[in-house]
Design a protein around this motif. Structure first.
Motif, PDB file in Angstrom:
ATOM      1  N   PRO A 119       0.820  -1.211   0.000  1.00 31.43           N
ATOM      2  CA  PRO A 119       0.000   0.000   0.000  1.00 31.43           C
ATOM      3  C   PRO A 119       0.858   1.269   0.000  1.00 31.43           C
ATOM      4  O   PRO A 119       1.900   1.337   0.661  1.00 31.43           O
ATOM      5  CB  PRO A 119      -0.795  -0.126   1.306  1.00 31.43           C
ATOM      6  N   ARG A 120       0.389   2.257  -0.734  1.00 27.26           N
ATOM      7  CA  ARG A 120       1.083   3.543  -0.811  1.00 27.26           C
ATOM      8  C   ARG A 120       0.079   4.637  -0.484  1.00 27.26           C
ATOM      9  O   ARG A 120      -0.934   4.778  -1.175  1.00 27.26           O
ATOM     10  CB  ARG A 120       1.651   3.739  -2.223  1.00 27.26           C
ATOM     11  N   GLU A 121       0.338   5.397   0.573  1.00 23.48           N
ATOM     12  CA  GLU A 121      -0.578   6.471   0.969  1.00 23.48           C
ATOM     13  C   GLU A 121      -0.332   7.688   0.088  1.00 23.48           C
ATOM     14  O   GLU A 121       0.780   8.221   0.032  1.00 23.48           O
ATOM     15  CB  GLU A 121      -0.388   6.826   2.435  1.00 23.48           C
ATOM     16  N   ILE A 122      -1.379   8.111  -0.613  1.00 20.57           N
ATOM     17  CA  ILE A 122      -1.294   9.269  -1.496  1.00 20.57           C
ATOM     18  C   ILE A 122      -1.601  10.551  -0.733  1.00 20.57           C
ATOM     19  O   ILE A 122      -1.003  11.601  -0.962  1.00 20.57           O
ATOM     20  CB  ILE A 122      -2.286   9.109  -2.671  1.00 20.57           C
ATOM     21  N   ALA A 123      -2.559  10.464   0.157  1.00 27.85           N
ATOM     22  CA  ALA A 123      -2.935  11.545   1.066  1.00 27.85           C
ATOM     23  C   ALA A 123      -3.549  10.868   2.279  1.00 27.85           C
ATOM     24  O   ALA A 123      -3.806   9.661   2.254  1.00 27.85           O
ATOM     25  CB  ALA A 123      -3.931  12.489   0.401  1.00 27.85           C
ATOM     26  N   GLU A 124      -3.797  11.618   3.337  1.00 27.56           N
ATOM     27  CA  GLU A 124      -4.355  10.998   4.533  1.00 27.56           C
ATOM     28  C   GLU A 124      -5.710  10.365   4.214  1.00 27.56           C
ATOM     29  O   GLU A 124      -6.642  11.053   3.793  1.00 27.56           O
ATOM     30  CB  GLU A 124      -4.502  12.020   5.654  1.00 27.56           C
ATOM     31  N   GLY A 125      -5.793   9.046   4.392  1.00 25.62           N
ATOM     32  CA  GLY A 125      -7.027   8.326   4.099  1.00 25.62           C
ATOM     33  C   GLY A 125      -7.150   7.835   2.671  1.00 25.62           C
ATOM     34  O   GLY A 125      -8.100   7.124   2.346  1.00 25.62           O
ATOM     35  N   PRO A 147     -10.150  12.058   5.949  1.00 28.31           N
ATOM     36  CA  PRO A 147      -9.968  13.436   5.476  1.00 28.31           C
ATOM     37  C   PRO A 147      -9.972  13.565   3.955  1.00 28.31           C
ATOM     38  O   PRO A 147     -10.166  14.666   3.432  1.00 28.31           O
ATOM     39  CB  PRO A 147      -8.589  13.818   6.043  1.00 28.31           C
ATOM     40  N   SER A 148      -9.760  12.458   3.242  1.00 31.76           N
ATOM     41  CA  SER A 148      -9.729  12.493   1.775  1.00 31.76           C
ATOM     42  C   SER A 148     -11.045  12.066   1.130  1.00 31.76           C
ATOM     43  O   SER A 148     -11.128  11.992  -0.099  1.00 31.76           O
ATOM     44  CB  SER A 148      -8.609  11.583   1.251  1.00 31.76           C
ATOM     45  N   ARG A 149     -12.067  11.800   1.949  1.00 27.24           N
ATOM     46  CA  ARG A 149     -13.301  11.250   1.393  1.00 27.24           C
ATOM     47  C   ARG A 149     -13.938  12.169   0.349  1.00 27.24           C
ATOM     48  O   ARG A 149     -14.531  11.684  -0.631  1.00 27.24           O
ATOM     49  CB  ARG A 149     -14.297  10.975   2.539  1.00 27.24           C
ATOM     50  N   LEU A 150     -13.835  13.469   0.519  1.00 29.95           N
ATOM     51  CA  LEU A 150     -14.446  14.403  -0.418  1.00 29.95           C
ATOM     52  C   LEU A 150     -13.409  15.083  -1.313  1.00 29.95           C
ATOM     53  O   LEU A 150     -13.651  16.178  -1.849  1.00 29.95           O
ATOM     54  CB  LEU A 150     -15.272  15.451   0.331  1.00 29.95           C
ATOM     55  N   ALA A 151     -12.274  14.446  -1.499  1.00 27.82           N
ATOM     56  CA  ALA A 151     -11.267  15.000  -2.399  1.00 27.82           C
ATOM     57  C   ALA A 151     -11.760  14.950  -3.844  1.00 27.82           C
ATOM     58  O   ALA A 151     -12.411  13.989  -4.260  1.00 27.82           O
ATOM     59  CB  ALA A 151      -9.961  14.230  -2.269  1.00 27.82           C
ATOM     60  N   PHE A 152     -11.453  15.987  -4.606  1.00 25.91           N
ATOM     61  CA  PHE A 152     -11.742  15.971  -6.033  1.00 25.91           C
ATOM     62  C   PHE A 152     -10.818  14.963  -6.716  1.00 25.91           C
ATOM     63  O   PHE A 152      -9.649  14.811  -6.339  1.00 25.91           O
ATOM     64  CB  PHE A 152     -11.512  17.363  -6.637  1.00 25.91           C
TER      65      PHE A 152
END
Length: 217
Positions: free
Chosen positions: A10-16, A180-185
């Motif tokens: 796994p690679r985290e791109i942004a938090e979450g 925190p990334s759930r609503l990321a564009f």
């Protein structure tokens, strides 16, 4: 798995937001492709959704559990003949829970997705930057890629512009975004034709399946 010499975790791109390359085996992908072909035949057939502006999306979509149209959910496909959509299968929910555990490292038996959006991209299809915000629930979105590699753009929660991260999503890749990334564009600027693995049963184009918890009853 992709069959690469070195397997990537796994690679985290942004938090979450987590990318897991090659998570789906070729055999599993083949099974999903067979299922997608069946779903695409109905009871609500795959179609290009019409945006409120009147333009048709370049991707074609079929839904399970709940029918999505820009920008609402319903049990029946009121914009595509009025039939009730196919049921969301238990095995797909179980796959979503396994995917979430793989991405976050923690089992989530309470993750109960109730809808899937299955998008098919041909070589010309794109997806503009958008938020997945039509759900009441803010549980994570689980996304599987099969077929041609795409350029996936994962952005911020404030606007469609920078900062964003461009990622190649290949066949078998898993991408999860929640918290925190759930609503990321996010969006798909392009697809790389000719990169699909024929062993998956998909010789051209890209299938993307996103599992979501709507929060509706």
């Amino acid at each position: 798995m992709t069959g690469s010499l070195f397997e990537m975790g796994p690679r985290e791109i942004a938090e979450g937001a987590v990318h897991v390359p090659g998570w789906l085996s070729v055999e599993r992908q083949r099974e999903i492709v067979i299922a997608c072909r069946e779903w695409a035949r109905g009871p609500v057939p795959m179609r290009a959704a019409r945006l409120p502006s009147g333009h048709r999306m370049s991707v074609r979509t079929v839904c399970l559990g709940w029918h999505w149209r820009p920008y609402a959910y319903s049990r029946t496909a009121d914009d595509a003949g009025g039939a009730r959509v196919a049921e969301f299968p238990d095995w797909l929910g179980a796959l979503g829970r396994s995917a979430l555990a793989a991405a976050y490292g923690t089992p989530r038996e309470d993750y109960l997705p109730d809808t899937a959006l299955i998008n098919f991209y041909d070589e010309h299809a794109k997806m503009g930057m958008h938020q997945d915000r039509d759900e009441v629930s803010r549980e994570p979105v689980v996304s599987f890629s099969i077929g041609d590699t795409c350029l996936f753009r994962f952005g911020n929660t404030e606007n469609r512009g920078k900062p964003y991260t461009d990622i190649e999503l290949a066949s078998g890749d898993l991408f999860v975004f929640g918290g925190p990334s759930r609503l990321a564009f996010h969006g798909v600027p392009s697809v790389r034709p000719g990169t699909a693995d024929p062993e998956t049963g998909l010789t051209d184009g890209r299938i993307n399946i996103t599992l979501r918890v709507t929060g509706f009853s």
